[in-house]
Write a protein that holds these residues in place. Structure first.
Motif, PDB file in Angstrom:
ATOM      1  N   ARG A  75       0.821  -1.115   0.074  1.00  0.00           N
ATOM      2  CA  ARG A  75      -0.053   0.040  -0.031  1.00  0.00           C
ATOM      3  C   ARG A  75       0.845   1.229   0.080  1.00  0.00           C
ATOM      4  O   ARG A  75       0.464   2.207  -0.603  1.00  0.00           O
ATOM      5  CB  ARG A  75      -0.912  -0.037   1.292  1.00  0.00           C
ATOM      6  N   HIS A  76       2.131   1.312   0.809  1.00  0.00           N
ATOM      7  CA  HIS A  76       2.996   2.468   0.900  1.00  0.00           C
ATOM      8  C   HIS A  76       3.496   2.652  -0.503  1.00  0.00           C
ATOM      9  O   HIS A  76       3.436   3.695  -0.991  1.00  0.00           O
ATOM     10  CB  HIS A  76       3.980   2.219   1.785  1.00  0.00           C
ATOM     11  N   SER A  77       3.865   1.535  -1.099  1.00  0.00           N
ATOM     12  CA  SER A  77       4.366   1.598  -2.755  1.00  0.00           C
ATOM     13  C   SER A  77       3.406   2.050  -3.800  1.00  0.00           C
ATOM     14  O   SER A  77       3.665   3.064  -4.536  1.00  0.00           O
ATOM     15  CB  SER A  77       4.678   0.336  -3.250  1.00  0.00           C
ATOM     16  N   GLU A  78       2.017   1.930  -3.409  1.00  0.00           N
ATOM     17  CA  GLU A  78       0.982   2.290  -4.231  1.00  0.00           C
ATOM     18  C   GLU A  78       0.825   3.793  -4.044  1.00  0.00           C
ATOM     19  O   GLU A  78       0.711   4.682  -5.022  1.00  0.00           O
ATOM     20  CB  GLU A  78      -0.235   1.343  -4.156  1.00  0.00           C
ATOM     21  N   LEU A  79       0.778   4.143  -2.966  1.00  0.00           N
ATOM     22  CA  LEU A  79       0.746   5.678  -2.591  1.00  0.00           C
ATOM     23  C   LEU A  79       1.743   6.409  -3.122  1.00  0.00           C
ATOM     24  O   LEU A  79       1.746   7.598  -3.727  1.00  0.00           O
ATOM     25  CB  LEU A  79       0.575   5.941  -1.107  1.00  0.00           C
ATOM     26  N   TYR A  80       3.067   5.915  -3.009  1.00  0.00           N
ATOM     27  CA  TYR A  80       4.203   6.761  -3.623  1.00  0.00           C
ATOM     28  C   TYR A  80       4.069   6.690  -5.066  1.00  0.00           C
ATOM     29  O   TYR A  80       4.294   7.882  -5.647  1.00  0.00           O
ATOM     30  CB  TYR A  80       5.487   5.682  -3.092  1.00  0.00           C
ATOM     31  N   VAL A  81       3.827   5.925  -5.656  1.00  0.00           N
ATOM     32  CA  VAL A  81       3.651   5.930  -7.107  1.00  0.00           C
ATOM     33  C   VAL A  81       2.412   6.701  -7.401  1.00  0.00           C
ATOM     34  O   VAL A  81       2.537   7.693  -8.423  1.00  0.00           O
ATOM     35  CB  VAL A  81       3.476   4.477  -7.943  1.00  0.00           C
ATOM     36  N   GLU A  82       1.443   6.893  -6.729  1.00  0.00           N
ATOM     37  CA  GLU A  82       0.177   7.593  -7.090  1.00  0.00           C
ATOM     38  C   GLU A  82       0.806   9.177  -6.911  1.00  0.00           C
ATOM     39  O   GLU A  82       0.498   9.891  -7.928  1.00  0.00           O
ATOM     40  CB  GLU A  82      -0.958   7.276  -6.104  1.00  0.00           C
ATOM     41  N   GLU A  83       1.061   9.307  -5.801  1.00  0.00           N
ATOM     42  CA  GLU A  83       1.638  10.772  -5.472  1.00  0.00           C
ATOM     43  C   GLU A  83       2.925  11.211  -6.501  1.00  0.00           C
ATOM     44  O   GLU A  83       2.514  12.523  -6.786  1.00  0.00           O
ATOM     45  CB  GLU A  83       1.998  11.007  -3.967  1.00  0.00           C
ATOM     46  N   THR A  84       3.576  10.427  -6.573  1.00  0.00           N
ATOM     47  CA  THR A  84       4.802  10.960  -7.081  1.00  0.00           C
ATOM     48  C   THR A  84       4.887  10.884  -8.853  1.00  0.00           C
ATOM     49  O   THR A  84       5.529  11.669  -9.311  1.00  0.00           O
ATOM     50  CB  THR A  84       6.235  10.277  -6.563  1.00  0.00           C
ATOM     51  N   PHE A  85       4.192   9.912  -9.286  1.00  0.00           N
ATOM     52  CA  PHE A  85       4.189   9.537 -10.853  1.00  0.00           C
ATOM     53  C   PHE A  85       2.848   9.522 -11.186  1.00  0.00           C
ATOM     54  O   PHE A  85       2.600   8.977 -12.484  1.00  0.00           O
ATOM     55  CB  PHE A  85       5.107   8.285 -11.084  1.00  0.00           C
ATOM     56  N   GLY A  86       1.806  10.082 -10.607  1.00  0.00           N
ATOM     57  CA  GLY A  86       0.366  10.251 -10.959  1.00  0.00           C
ATOM     58  C   GLY A  86      -0.206   8.961 -11.246  1.00  0.00           C
ATOM     59  O   GLY A  86      -0.976   8.830 -12.079  1.00  0.00           O
ATOM     60  N   GLY A  87       0.321   8.096 -10.178  1.00  0.00           N
ATOM     61  CA  GLY A  87      -0.156   6.520 -10.595  1.00  0.00           C
ATOM     62  C   GLY A  87       0.492   5.787 -11.657  1.00  0.00           C
ATOM     63  O   GLY A  87      -0.073   4.567 -11.946  1.00  0.00           O
ATOM     64  N   SER A  88       1.213   6.250 -12.513  1.00  0.00           N
ATOM     65  CA  SER A  88       1.970   5.711 -13.748  1.00  0.00           C
ATOM     66  C   SER A  88       2.920   4.686 -13.051  1.00  0.00           C
ATOM     67  O   SER A  88       4.048   5.250 -12.880  1.00  0.00           O
ATOM     68  CB  SER A  88       2.337   6.690 -14.631  1.00  0.00           C
ATOM     69  N   LEU A  89       2.756   3.592 -13.285  1.00  0.00           N
ATOM     70  CA  LEU A  89       3.807   2.508 -13.075  1.00  0.00           C
ATOM     71  C   LEU A  89       5.276   2.390 -14.052  1.00  0.00           C
ATOM     72  O   LEU A  89       6.207   2.466 -13.549  1.00  0.00           O
ATOM     73  CB  LEU A  89       3.286   0.965 -12.695  1.00  0.00           C
ATOM     74  N   PRO A  90       4.651   2.667 -15.255  1.00  0.00           N
ATOM     75  CA  PRO A  90       5.650   2.914 -16.439  1.00  0.00           C
ATOM     76  C   PRO A  90       6.404   3.951 -16.162  1.00  0.00           C
ATOM     77  O   PRO A  90       7.570   3.968 -16.403  1.00  0.00           O
ATOM     78  CB  PRO A  90       5.076   2.720 -17.576  1.00  0.00           C
ATOM     79  N   ALA A  91       6.058   5.309 -15.712  1.00  0.00           N
ATOM     80  CA  ALA A  91       6.665   6.271 -15.462  1.00  0.00           C
ATOM     81  C   ALA A  91       7.755   6.049 -14.104  1.00  0.00           C
ATOM     82  O   ALA A  91       8.748   6.737 -14.292  1.00  0.00           O
ATOM     83  CB  ALA A  91       5.926   7.634 -14.974  1.00  0.00           C
ATOM     84  N   PHE A  92       7.190   5.295 -13.247  1.00  0.00           N
ATOM     85  CA  PHE A  92       7.936   5.014 -12.178  1.00  0.00           C
ATOM     86  C   PHE A  92       9.188   4.110 -12.610  1.00  0.00           C
ATOM     87  O   PHE A  92      10.441   4.531 -12.224  1.00  0.00           O
ATOM     88  CB  PHE A  92       7.245   4.421 -10.830  1.00  0.00           C
ATOM     89  N   LEU A  93       8.949   3.220 -13.284  1.00  0.00           N
ATOM     90  CA  LEU A  93       9.942   2.265 -13.707  1.00  0.00           C
ATOM     91  C   LEU A  93      10.879   3.138 -14.761  1.00  0.00           C
ATOM     92  O   LEU A  93      12.262   2.738 -14.638  1.00  0.00           O
ATOM     93  CB  LEU A  93       9.366   1.052 -14.509  1.00  0.00           C
ATOM     94  N   ALA A  94      10.368   3.827 -15.647  1.00  0.00           N
ATOM     95  CA  ALA A  94      11.450   4.593 -16.335  1.00  0.00           C
ATOM     96  C   ALA A  94      12.088   5.493 -15.508  1.00  0.00           C
ATOM     97  O   ALA A  94      13.365   5.616 -15.579  1.00  0.00           O
ATOM     98  CB  ALA A  94      10.572   5.460 -17.487  1.00  0.00           C
ATOM     99  N   ALA A  95      11.868   6.159 -14.525  1.00  0.00           N
ATOM    100  CA  ALA A  95      12.703   6.940 -13.447  1.00  0.00           C
ATOM    101  C   ALA A  95      13.460   6.134 -13.021  1.00  0.00           C
ATOM    102  O   ALA A  95      14.708   6.564 -12.850  1.00  0.00           O
ATOM    103  CB  ALA A  95      11.750   7.897 -12.546  1.00  0.00           C
ATOM    104  N   PHE A  96      13.056   4.983 -12.436  1.00  0.00           N
ATOM    105  CA  PHE A  96      14.170   4.193 -11.568  1.00  0.00           C
ATOM    106  C   PHE A  96      15.093   3.620 -12.867  1.00  0.00           C
ATOM    107  O   PHE A  96      16.318   3.555 -12.074  1.00  0.00           O
ATOM    108  CB  PHE A  96      13.103   2.975 -11.183  1.00  0.00           C
ATOM    109  N   GLY A  97      14.802   3.243 -13.587  1.00  0.00           N
ATOM    110  CA  GLY A  97      15.751   2.646 -14.855  1.00  0.00           C
ATOM    111  C   GLY A  97      16.942   3.771 -15.016  1.00  0.00           C
ATOM    112  O   GLY A  97      18.025   3.354 -15.680  1.00  0.00           O
TER     113      GLY A  97
END
Length: 119
Positions: A75-97
């Motif tokens: 749940r913490h991870s979901e909220l982080y992606v939601e708040e930081t990347f507008g809920g976009s997991l691909p955007a999170f992975l791209a930033a991480f990568g």
């Protein structure tokens, strides 16, 4: 669950609870004293905050979780992606990568997770 954010000390204390539950509040205070050199009152104050957040309960002096470690961090991870990347997991992975190159093994593991979600 009101607030999922925890400071480093709270997170380590929560991990201690998850690792030892069910645990008496007295034993928990002793563990916190050994690990963090906390006084009993400090341990009880932090425990009270974590209970108020809906993570744990202290019933009759026995502390147990209301939310598993895995469920909390998911749940913490979901909220982080939601708040930081507008809920976009691909955007999170791209930033991480962009900062960390994944190994072939890590790419395979991520691919397995993705494949299992398609089902």
């Amino acid at each position: 669950m009101r607030e999922l954010r925890m400071g480093t000390a709270e997170a380590k204390f929560a991990d201690m609870i998850w690792d030892n539950e069910p645990v008496s509040s007295g034993d928990l205070a002793k563990l916190a004293n050994q690990a963090f050199e906390w006084k009993k009152t400090t341990a009880f104050t932090v425990l009270k905050r974590l209970c108020e957040r809906g993570l744990f309960q202290n019933q009759n002096g026995t502390v147990t979780s209301l939310l598993s470690r895995e469920a909390f961090y998911a749940r913490h991870s979901e909220l982080y992606v939601e708040e930081t990347f507008g809920g976009s997991l691909p955007a999170f992975l791209a930033a991480f990568g962009t900062r960390k190159k994944l190994t072939d093994k890590e790419v395979d593991e991520v691919q397995k997770i993705i494949d299992s979600m398609r089902g």
